[in-house]
Design a protein around this motif. Structure first.
Motif: not given
Ligand SMILES: NC(=O)c1ccc[n+]([C@@H]2O[C@H](COP(=O)([O-])OP(=O)(O)OC[C@H]3O[C@@H](n4cnc5c(N)ncnc54)[C@H](O)[C@@H]3O)[C@@H](O)[C@H]2O)c1
Ligand SMILES: [Zn+2]
Length: 362
Positions: A50, A53, A134, A137-138, A147
């Motif tokens: 990440v 990018l 990014t 899922m996140a 969490k």
């Protein structure tokens, strides 16, 4: 593309925050007004993928309003979610002279979010955390709800905390650079929300499969927003996972975690394991006459169209059963399973016995 922001409020009584979903947000990054003049110092934590990018863009934009902006790049992948890497981050924060006025910005997938969040929760008893997820899922799951944590050699997420972010800032366009497999993994969680919590949304996903597979921002933004609303509502109803409401999000996960464990975390991504796990739960629910087979088929078909696996691999069922019994979500009464009761609804069901579960693994 000029789409306005979508906002989801996570109205926790003591730690309310906003989730902002806006296409192009990373290119034109700015903090929400209420946070704008708050921090003299920010530390961006990201991983090497990440970082290459998106890091420089974010850093340059932040430098316009924050006097000192530092960045730390960790290796990508689940291995970075460790006490050792957390320790190296604490040390780096000291060299940056980070203090309670420093904001930690987690730029990356769930690994970075969990790790940077854990470091934010623990360094000097807690720094403000801003999640900038990014991966799909996140964006739909791990960045909301507070969490945070790291893994131990003995198991995943064994050390951690509840540490709510001050804001979650989501750019659906960031998904354009994500690889196919990680993108699909996120789609499994998107289907999960519709299948177990929102029938209408499930129908929406079915209608939008083409745009979803093409990662069209105008399709992604409302879908991610709906997922964030659902996750937010569940977190509000059950912030610390005590009342059971939040456990509905574990649909497919008890089977999925067992599958990930038995295959040593190197055969299936989490999302793939959850897709297979949801199908096992669906077969079990049909057997137990909780749902009709048409509901199972409809959910399974959507997973297939989205390129996710649905068949349980050839593995000794006893190993899976054992791993399921070890699941850490086990309550006093033993392992319970989230099973659908119709499309868009489900409930926590006590262990139905080994034989029916074994059959659902076929
Ligand atoms: N805290 C929670 O509530 C919660 C919920 C679900 C999952 N999790 C955790 O999340 C982790 C998995 O997260 P994940 O699936 O996001 O995996 P990940 O963070 O490992 O990201 C997957 C891969 O995509 C790369 N990547 C990320 N964003 C990219 C982008 N925009 N373009 C190109 N590459 C990009 C990453 O470098 C990595 O290699 C697990 O550790 C899991 O335990 C936490
Ligand atoms: Zn999951």
């Amino acid at each position: 593309m000029a789409t306005g922001p979508s906002i989801v409020n996570v109205d926790l009584p003591e730690t309310p925050y906003k989730v902002v979903i806006q296409t192009g947000l990373l290119e034109e990054f700015s903090l929400p007004t209420e946070l704008k003049l708050r921090y003299p110092h920010a530390v961006i934590i990201t991983d090497d993928n990440v970082g290459k990018l998106w890091l420089n863009k974010l850093k340059r934009r932040l430098q316009k309003s924050i006097a000192q902006v530092d960045a730390i790049v960790v290796p990508h992948g689940e291995k970075a979610k460790s006490v050792e890497v957390a320790n190296s981050l604490w040390q780096r924060l000291l060299t940056f002279q980070a203090d309670r006025r420093t904001a930690i910005m987690a730029l990356g997938g769930g690994v970075v979010g969990d790790l940077a969040g854990f470091v934010a929760a623990t360094y000097m008893r807690g720094l403000d955390l801003i999640q900038i997820p990014t991966t799909l899922m996140a964006q739909v799951d791990s960045s909301i709800g507070g969490k945070v944590g790291v893994n131990l050699p003995q198991g995943k997420n064994l050390v951690g905390a509840f540490w709510q972010p001050k804001a979650v800032l989501i750019d659906p366009a960031a998904l354009s650079t994500l690889n196919d497999r990680d993108y699909r993994a996120g789609l499994a969680e998107v289907v999960k929300y519709g299948a177990i919590l929102d029938e209408k949304f499930f129908g929406e996903i079915e209608k939008q499969v083409i745009g979803l597979l093409a990662r069209k921002p105008e399709v992604l933004q409302p879908i991610i927003t709906r997922c964030c609303e659902i996750k937010s509502a569940v977190v509000l109803a059950d912030e610390r996972e005590t009342s059971g409401r939040r456990s509905l999000l574990n649909f497919g996960h008890t089977f999925g975690h067992a599958l990930e464990q038995v295959t040593a975390y190197n055969k299936f991504s989490h999302g793939e394991a959850v897709a297979i796990g949801m199908c096992c739960a669906l077969r079990l629910a049909v057997q137990m006459k909780l749902i009709v087979d048409e509901v199972r088929a409809r959910i399974e078909d959507l997973l297939v169209i989205l390129g996710l696996p649905t068949q349980f691999p050839k593995l000794p069922p006893d190993q899976i059963l054992e791993a399921m019994q070890r699941d850490k979500k086990k309550g006093a009464a033993g392992v319970s399973l989230v099973l659908p009761t119709k499309l868009g609804s489900g409930k926590l069901v006590p262990w139905p016995g080994d034989q029916p579960v074994r059959e659902a693994l076929r």
